[in-house]
Design an enzyme around this catalytic site. Structure first.
Site, PDB file in Angstrom:
ATOM      1  N   HIS A   1       0.788  -1.238   0.000  1.00 38.77           N
ATOM      2  CA  HIS A   1       0.000   0.000   0.000  1.00 38.77           C
ATOM      3  C   HIS A   1       0.818   1.285   0.000  1.00 38.77           C
ATOM      4  O   HIS A   1       0.235   2.365  -0.033  1.00 38.77           O
ATOM      5  CB  HIS A   1      -0.998  -0.006   1.166  1.00 38.77           C
ATOM      6  CG  HIS A   1      -0.381   0.028   2.528  1.00 38.77           C
ATOM      7  ND1 HIS A   1      -1.113   0.342   3.656  1.00 38.77           N
ATOM      8  CD2 HIS A   1       0.885  -0.215   2.957  1.00 38.77           C
ATOM      9  CE1 HIS A   1      -0.333   0.289   4.715  1.00 38.77           C
ATOM     10  NE2 HIS A   1       0.875  -0.052   4.319  1.00 38.77           N
ATOM     11  N   HIS A   2       2.153   1.194   0.036  1.00 42.29           N
ATOM     12  CA  HIS A   2       2.966   2.408  -0.042  1.00 42.29           C
ATOM     13  C   HIS A   2       3.400   2.726  -1.473  1.00 42.29           C
ATOM     14  O   HIS A   2       3.980   3.783  -1.721  1.00 42.29           O
ATOM     15  CB  HIS A   2       4.219   2.282   0.834  1.00 42.29           C
ATOM     16  CG  HIS A   2       3.919   2.144   2.289  1.00 42.29           C
ATOM     17  ND1 HIS A   2       3.125   3.033   2.972  1.00 42.29           N
ATOM     18  CD2 HIS A   2       4.314   1.209   3.207  1.00 42.29           C
ATOM     19  CE1 HIS A   2       3.033   2.657   4.247  1.00 42.29           C
ATOM     20  NE2 HIS A   2       3.734   1.554   4.396  1.00 42.29           N
ATOM     21  N   CYS A   3       3.107   1.829  -2.393  1.00 40.71           N
ATOM     22  CA  CYS A   3       3.537   2.047  -3.783  1.00 40.71           C
ATOM     23  C   CYS A   3       2.406   2.653  -4.598  1.00 40.71           C
ATOM     24  O   CYS A   3       1.258   2.195  -4.540  1.00 40.71           O
ATOM     25  CB  CYS A   3       3.974   0.728  -4.416  1.00 40.71           C
ATOM     26  SG  CYS A   3       4.701   0.931  -6.059  1.00 40.71           S
TER      27      CYS A   3
END
Length: 289
Positions: free
Chosen positions: A114-116
């Site tokens: 979810h950080h990309c």
């Protein structure tokens, strides 16, 4: 290569989850849909060519995965040992999205990066699998026009938030510790339901019991409303995390929130065997032509 020893995360947790579930006879080899590696063509549904080209530089991958020694490895080694497993998990999330629509639920034992976002990786997240799964459903599966992301990892899910910033088809709920990585103020603008936790929020009982109950609540809400639900399990990399994830899935199984018949072998349940065969065929057609 022992790369997992260079990072504090338990990179072997996904295999452990599968083994725990096999021990509990929740799953068997013939009832696991094997994830296929996402191709460049698949990734380009979301990612820019410029970003994918940057992953051909080992130091970029080292920064994203937070494993500094990776910077000194030849990129062909990085592609095979670091990025290919992540691409396979990404392919698994895309496939699981289609399976969820077909049968009401799916769990990818992996994914959840979810950080990309489309043009930037970070926090051990090199591919935007959440965005990809939703985009594939919007563009390739008839009848899918809205999606909700319920992000319950301790960290803010800034990647998918940036990707869906101006997309009103996607509703994002994010529950996270406001004081830790990434602290992305711009991405927070995409969150429709924001729950920012304070330092000192008790986590001992939460980690041991709360995650199981948390997942149960979400699945009950979705199944009761007949909303297809996809769960990814990337959050949490401590040594005990694999057991907690397996216990959560076991609880969902025992409560009938994920089909109990899927624990039956294909030989004894031809309906399940046929469903998996048909789903695998559909997933082949889901990729870009």
């Amino acid at each position: 290569m022992g790369l997992e020893k260079l990072h504090p995360f338990d990179a072997g947790k996904w295999g452990k989850v599968i083994n725990f579930l096999k021990e509990e006879k929740v799953i068997a080899d013939d009832l696991i849909v094997q994830a296929r590696e996402a191709t460049d063509e698949d990734l380009l549904v979301v990612h820019t060519r410029r970003y994918l080209n940057k992953l051909k530089w080992s130091f970029v991958v080292a920064t994203i995965t937070e494993i500094p020694p990776v910077a000194f490895l030849p990129n062909f080694v990085v592609q095979r040992k670091v990025l290919k497993p992540l691409r396979t998990q990404t392919g698994g999330t895309i496939m699981a999205g289609k399976l969820a629509v077909d049968r009401g639920w799916a769990i990818n034992v992996g994914g959840g990066f979810h950080h990309c976002s489309s043009d930037k990786g970070g926090g051990f997240c090199a591919y935007a699998d959440i965005t990809l799964a939703i985009k594939f459903l919007f563009e390739r599966v008839q009848g899918v026009s809205k999606a909700t992301i319920i992000d319950l990892d301790a960290h803010q899910g800034n990647g998918h938030e940036r990707d869906f910033m101006d997309d009103h088809r996607v509703y994002i709920m994010d529950v996270y510790n406001r004081y830790i990585y990434p602290g992305d103020g711009f991405a927070k603008r995409a969150i429709k339901r924001k729950v920012e936790l304070e330092w000192g929020t008790e986590d001992t009982e939460y980690l041991q019991k709360g995650i199981v109950k948390r997942d149960e609540v979400v699945f009950k809400a979705a199944r009761r409303r007949r909303i297809p639900i996809l769960m990814v399990t990337s959050g949490g990399y401590q040594k005990r995390t694999a057991r907690i994830i397996a216990d959560s899935i076991l609880n969902l199984h025992n409560l009938g929130l994920i089909d109990k018949e899927l624990a039956t072998s294909g030989a004894e349940n031809p309906k399940v065997e046929q469903m998996i065969r048909d789903s695998a065929k559909d997933l082949t057609n889901l990729s870009l032509q």
